[in-house]
Write a protein that holds these residues in place. Structure first.
Motif, PDB file in Angstrom:
ATOM      1  N   ALA A   1       0.840  -1.202   0.000  1.00 31.03           N
ATOM      2  CA  ALA A   1       0.000   0.000   0.000  1.00 31.03           C
ATOM      3  C   ALA A   1       0.875   1.253   0.000  1.00 31.03           C
ATOM      4  CB  ALA A   1      -0.935   0.002   1.205  1.00 31.03           C
ATOM      5  N   LEU A   2       1.950   1.235   0.792  1.00 29.32           N
ATOM      6  CA  LEU A   2       2.857   2.381   0.823  1.00 29.32           C
ATOM      7  C   LEU A   2       3.497   2.607  -0.544  1.00 29.32           C
ATOM      8  CD1 LEU A   2       4.668   2.141   4.270  1.00 29.32           C
ATOM      9  CD2 LEU A   2       3.465   4.137   3.363  1.00 29.32           C
ATOM     10  N   ALA A   3       3.951   1.500  -1.161  1.00 29.52           N
ATOM     11  CA  ALA A   3       4.572   1.630  -2.487  1.00 29.52           C
ATOM     12  C   ALA A   3       3.548   2.145  -3.494  1.00 29.52           C
ATOM     13  CB  ALA A   3       5.145   0.292  -2.932  1.00 29.52           C
ATOM     14  N   ALA A   4       2.331   1.576  -3.467  1.00 30.65           N
ATOM     15  CA  ALA A   4       1.299   1.972  -4.434  1.00 30.65           C
ATOM     16  C   ALA A   4       0.927   3.438  -4.262  1.00 30.65           C
ATOM     17  CB  ALA A   4       0.061   1.097  -4.276  1.00 30.65           C
ATOM     18  N   CYS A   5       1.035   3.953  -3.033  1.00 34.17           N
ATOM     19  CA  CYS A   5       0.667   5.348  -2.744  1.00 34.17           C
ATOM     20  C   CYS A   5       1.893   6.241  -2.657  1.00 34.17           C
ATOM     21  CB  CYS A   5      -0.162   5.432  -1.473  1.00 34.17           C
ATOM     22  SG  CYS A   5      -1.716   4.571  -1.663  1.00 34.17           S
ATOM     23  N   LEU A   6       2.983   5.830  -3.279  1.00 31.73           N
ATOM     24  CA  LEU A   6       4.181   6.659  -3.398  1.00 31.73           C
ATOM     25  C   LEU A   6       4.675   7.121  -2.033  1.00 31.73           C
ATOM     26  CD1 LEU A   6       2.925   8.839  -6.408  1.00 31.73           C
ATOM     27  CD2 LEU A   6       3.629   6.456  -6.412  1.00 31.73           C
ATOM     28  N   ASP A   7       4.561   6.221  -1.045  1.00 34.32           N
ATOM     29  CA  ASP A   7       5.043   6.464   0.329  1.00 34.32           C
ATOM     30  C   ASP A   7       4.316   7.611   1.031  1.00 34.32           C
ATOM     31  OD1 ASP A   7       6.933   4.367   0.330  1.00 34.32           O
ATOM     32  OD2 ASP A   7       8.252   5.596  -0.915  1.00 34.32           O
ATOM     33  N   ARG A   8       3.084   7.896   0.600  1.00 37.90           N
ATOM     34  CA  ARG A   8       2.289   8.909   1.305  1.00 37.90           C
ATOM     35  C   ARG A   8       1.409   8.189   2.331  1.00 37.90           C
ATOM     36  NH1 ARG A   8       0.504  11.785  -4.339  1.00 37.90           N
ATOM     37  NH2 ARG A   8       2.553  12.613  -4.842  1.00 37.90           N
ATOM     38  N   PRO A   9       1.688   8.393   3.632  1.00 36.63           N
ATOM     39  CA  PRO A   9       1.045   7.563   4.657  1.00 36.63           C
ATOM     40  C   PRO A   9      -0.473   7.609   4.662  1.00 36.63           C
ATOM     41  CG  PRO A   9       2.642   9.105   5.640  1.00 36.63           C
ATOM     42  CD  PRO A   9       2.654   9.337   4.174  1.00 36.63           C
ATOM     43  N   LEU A  10      -1.064   8.796   4.570  1.00 35.09           N
ATOM     44  CA  LEU A  10      -2.522   8.860   4.683  1.00 35.09           C
ATOM     45  C   LEU A  10      -3.208   8.232   3.482  1.00 35.09           C
ATOM     46  CD1 LEU A  10      -3.262  12.305   6.331  1.00 35.09           C
ATOM     47  CD2 LEU A  10      -2.755  10.117   7.367  1.00 35.09           C
ATOM     48  N   GLU A  11      -2.570   8.336   2.316  1.00 37.07           N
ATOM     49  CA  GLU A  11      -3.145   7.701   1.136  1.00 37.07           C
ATOM     50  C   GLU A  11      -3.037   6.184   1.242  1.00 37.07           C
ATOM     51  OE1 GLU A  11      -1.747   9.534  -2.517  1.00 37.07           O
ATOM     52  OE2 GLU A  11      -1.990  11.506  -1.595  1.00 37.07           O
ATOM     53  N   ALA A  12      -1.930   5.693   1.811  1.00 36.41           N
ATOM     54  CA  ALA A  12      -1.769   4.247   2.001  1.00 36.41           C
ATOM     55  C   ALA A  12      -2.837   3.725   2.963  1.00 36.41           C
ATOM     56  CB  ALA A  12      -0.374   3.938   2.527  1.00 36.41           C
ATOM     57  N   ARG A  13      -3.093   4.492   4.009  1.00 39.10           N
ATOM     58  CA  ARG A  13      -4.127   4.117   4.968  1.00 39.10           C
ATOM     59  C   ARG A  13      -5.495   4.058   4.281  1.00 39.10           C
ATOM     60  NH1 ARG A  13      -7.897   3.507   8.101  1.00 39.10           N
ATOM     61  NH2 ARG A  13      -8.088   4.313  10.211  1.00 39.10           N
ATOM     62  N   ALA A  14      -5.779   5.057   3.441  1.00 41.73           N
ATOM     63  CA  ALA A  14      -7.055   5.084   2.714  1.00 41.73           C
ATOM     64  C   ALA A  14      -7.142   3.900   1.759  1.00 41.73           C
ATOM     65  CB  ALA A  14      -7.197   6.399   1.949  1.00 41.73           C
ATOM     66  N   LEU A  15      -6.012   3.552   1.142  1.00 39.94           N
ATOM     67  CA  LEU A  15      -6.031   2.431   0.192  1.00 39.94           C
ATOM     68  C   LEU A  15      -6.372   1.127   0.901  1.00 39.94           C
ATOM     69  CD1 LEU A  15      -5.562   1.228  -2.598  1.00 39.94           C
ATOM     70  CD2 LEU A  15      -3.120   1.195  -2.145  1.00 39.94           C
ATOM     71  N   LEU A  16      -5.859   0.957   2.122  1.00 42.87           N
ATOM     72  CA  LEU A  16      -6.128  -0.277   2.857  1.00 42.87           C
ATOM     73  C   LEU A  16      -7.571  -0.309   3.378  1.00 42.87           C
ATOM     74  CD1 LEU A  16      -2.768  -0.562   4.802  1.00 42.87           C
ATOM     75  CD2 LEU A  16      -3.573  -2.076   2.991  1.00 42.87           C
ATOM     76  N   ASP A  17      -8.172   0.846   3.485  1.00 43.01           N
ATOM     77  CA  ASP A  17      -9.425   0.976   4.216  1.00 43.01           C
ATOM     78  C   ASP A  17     -10.628   1.251   3.337  1.00 43.01           C
ATOM     79  OD1 ASP A  17     -10.200   0.734   6.800  1.00 43.01           O
ATOM     80  OD2 ASP A  17     -10.327   2.894   7.158  1.00 43.01           O
ATOM     81  N   ASP A  18     -10.388   1.665   2.110  1.00 43.18           N
ATOM     82  CA  ASP A  18     -11.450   2.305   1.358  1.00 43.18           C
ATOM     83  C   ASP A  18     -11.606   1.630  -0.010  1.00 43.18           C
ATOM     84  OD1 ASP A  18     -13.176   4.804   0.849  1.00 43.18           O
ATOM     85  OD2 ASP A  18     -11.760   4.844  -0.803  1.00 43.18           O
ATOM     86  N   GLU A  19     -12.820   1.172  -0.312  1.00 46.26           N
ATOM     87  CA  GLU A  19     -13.035   0.401  -1.541  1.00 46.26           C
ATOM     88  C   GLU A  19     -12.834   1.238  -2.799  1.00 46.26           C
ATOM     89  OE1 GLU A  19     -16.611  -1.894  -1.663  1.00 46.26           O
ATOM     90  OE2 GLU A  19     -16.144  -2.845   0.250  1.00 46.26           O
ATOM     91  N   ALA A  20     -13.206   2.514  -2.719  1.00 50.17           N
ATOM     92  CA  ALA A  20     -13.037   3.373  -3.899  1.00 50.17           C
ATOM     93  C   ALA A  20     -11.547   3.538  -4.214  1.00 50.17           C
ATOM     94  CB  ALA A  20     -13.678   4.731  -3.662  1.00 50.17           C
ATOM     95  N   ALA A  21     -10.731   3.712  -3.155  1.00 58.18           N
ATOM     96  CA  ALA A  21      -9.284   3.846  -3.372  1.00 58.18           C
ATOM     97  C   ALA A  21      -8.717   2.547  -3.932  1.00 58.18           C
ATOM     98  CB  ALA A  21      -8.590   4.221  -2.064  1.00 58.18           C
ATOM     99  N   GLN A  22      -9.239   1.416  -3.461  1.00 58.99           N
ATOM    100  CA  GLN A  22      -8.757   0.119  -3.974  1.00 58.99           C
ATOM    101  C   GLN A  22      -9.128  -0.058  -5.444  1.00 58.99           C
ATOM    102  OE1 GLN A  22     -10.339  -2.753  -1.187  1.00 58.99           O
ATOM    103  NE2 GLN A  22      -9.171  -1.818   0.473  1.00 58.99           N
ATOM    104  N   ALA A  23     -10.350   0.351  -5.784  1.00 59.67           N
ATOM    105  CA  ALA A  23     -10.773   0.238  -7.192  1.00 59.67           C
ATOM    106  C   ALA A  23      -9.895   1.119  -8.075  1.00 59.67           C
ATOM    107  CB  ALA A  23     -12.247   0.630  -7.327  1.00 59.67           C
ATOM    108  N   ALA A  24      -9.577   2.339  -7.594  1.00 57.99           N
ATOM    109  CA  ALA A  24      -8.726   3.239  -8.379  1.00 57.99           C
ATOM    110  C   ALA A  24      -7.333   2.633  -8.557  1.00 57.99           C
ATOM    111  CB  ALA A  24      -8.623   4.600  -7.693  1.00 57.99           C
TER     112      ALA A  24
END
Ligand SMILES: [Zn+2]
Length: 332
Positions: free
Chosen positions: A195-218
């Motif tokens: 998640a960190l790699a996918a979100c370019l090491d931006r912590p809050l975006e990585a957290r959203a990716l792990l938590d949020d279906e829309a972010a996962q779909a994107a």
């Protein structure tokens, strides 16, 4: 951020919150505070937690607003009478001088009540006229008001604005601390590291990716599009995949892929971002591009990102990007 749920608050921000609150209670409120730090580190989360704490009528001590009182509720509803938040009309747009005029008007209405607070984010989105309009207010905010600015790229702000603000820098926490924070949110198909790699090491975006279906779909759409780019013999399937993505999310990842390609060409190994696409895809792609074309494409990609703000039919835009890309890849 829910003021009552302190466990959700990023721990690396807590150390900044206490001093901010004490600054206000000490009576030494700076007229301007500029919060800087990389994108996704939580500058806005920090400032909003602070503002809610200031709005809260129940939190006598402690770092967080209670989340239940009228002050907390009206802050979170965006209707608190003493707090104004200013953002661009849409992400990527400029903050224009009219917005700053409403800030000045808002502060001029302050009469004898609690000092007003204004939060401008991202502050570097202010155009030159807007920043100039803010200067006088930054020098002497009426009624002890406080202006809070958050900027990932403070160098884009005029020096006159920066020099009038107290600086608060929020660095990215250490990798181990970030992982510990993210691990409880890991998914079966997505680890904290991925998640960190996918979100370019931006912590809050990585957290959203792990938590949020829309972010996962994107992320799935972006990954498929980039994988297709790495694999495809022809531009047309790539254009199709790009059309399924939000370019505002895809383009930074495309840039990151080009950085991975450069890394591969220099170091001879794939980095964490490239490994998200399978170990054998990036090498041949990077070797086919070569150093010079990779660098030129990176320059192009910065330009594409700037152009996102210009109105253009999405089909045309994707076609344009992929074909310009293809000209550089130049399949012989
Ligand atoms: Zn409260």
């Amino acid at each position: 951020m829910n003021g009552g749920r302190q466990a959700a608050f990023p721990p690396w921000l807590e150390g900044h919150l206490g001093p901010l609150i004490r600054l206000i209670s000490s009576g030494h409120t700076p007229p301007g505070l500029l919060v800087t730090g990389p994108k996704g580190v939580g500058k806005g989360v920090l400032v909003r937690a602070f503002l809610q704490r200031m709005a809260c009528t129940e939190a006598a001590e402690g770092l967080f607003g209670c989340g239940r009182c009228n002050g907390c509720r009206s802050f979170r509803g965006g209707t608190h009478p003493e707090i104004l938040q200013v953002t661009p009309e849409a992400p990527g747009k400029e903050i224009v001088v009219d917005s700053i005029r409403s800030v000045i008007e808002f502060l001029s209405l302050s009469h004898g009540g609690p000092a007003r607070m204004v939060f401008i984010e991202p502050a570097e989105a202010m155009n030159v006229n807007a920043a100039n309009a803010l200067l006088k207010t930054l020098e002497e905010p009426p009624g002890g008001a406080m202006l809070l600015l958050a900027a990932a790229q403070p160098a884009r702000l005029p020096a006159t604005v920066r020099s009038r603000c107290r600086l608060l820098r929020v660095p990215v926490p250490e990798r181990a601390a970030l992982r510990n924070w993210l691990i409880p949110f890991e998914q079966d198909e997505l680890s904290a590291d991925e998640a960190l790699a996918a979100c370019l090491d931006r912590p809050l975006e990585a957290r959203a990716l792990l938590d949020d279906e829309a972010a996962q779909a994107a992320w799935r759409s972006d990954r498929t599009a980039l994988e297709t780019l790495l694999r495809s013999e022809s531009p047309f399937p790539v254009i199709q995949r790009f059309l399924e993505c939000d370019l505002a999310s895809l383009l930074p990842r495309l840039q990151r892929l080009l950085v991975s390609a450069q890394h591969y060409l220099v170091q001879g190994e794939t980095d964490a971002f490239a490994r998200l696409f399978g170990t054998d895809l990036l090498g041949p792609f990077a070797a086919g591009l070569g150093m010079r074309e990779t660098a030129l494409l990176y320059q192009d990609s910065l330009q594409w990102q700037r152009e996102l703000q210009a109105p253009l039919n999405p089909n045309l835009r994707c076609e344009d990007i992929v074909l310009r890309f293809w000209r550089r890849v130049g399949p012989s």
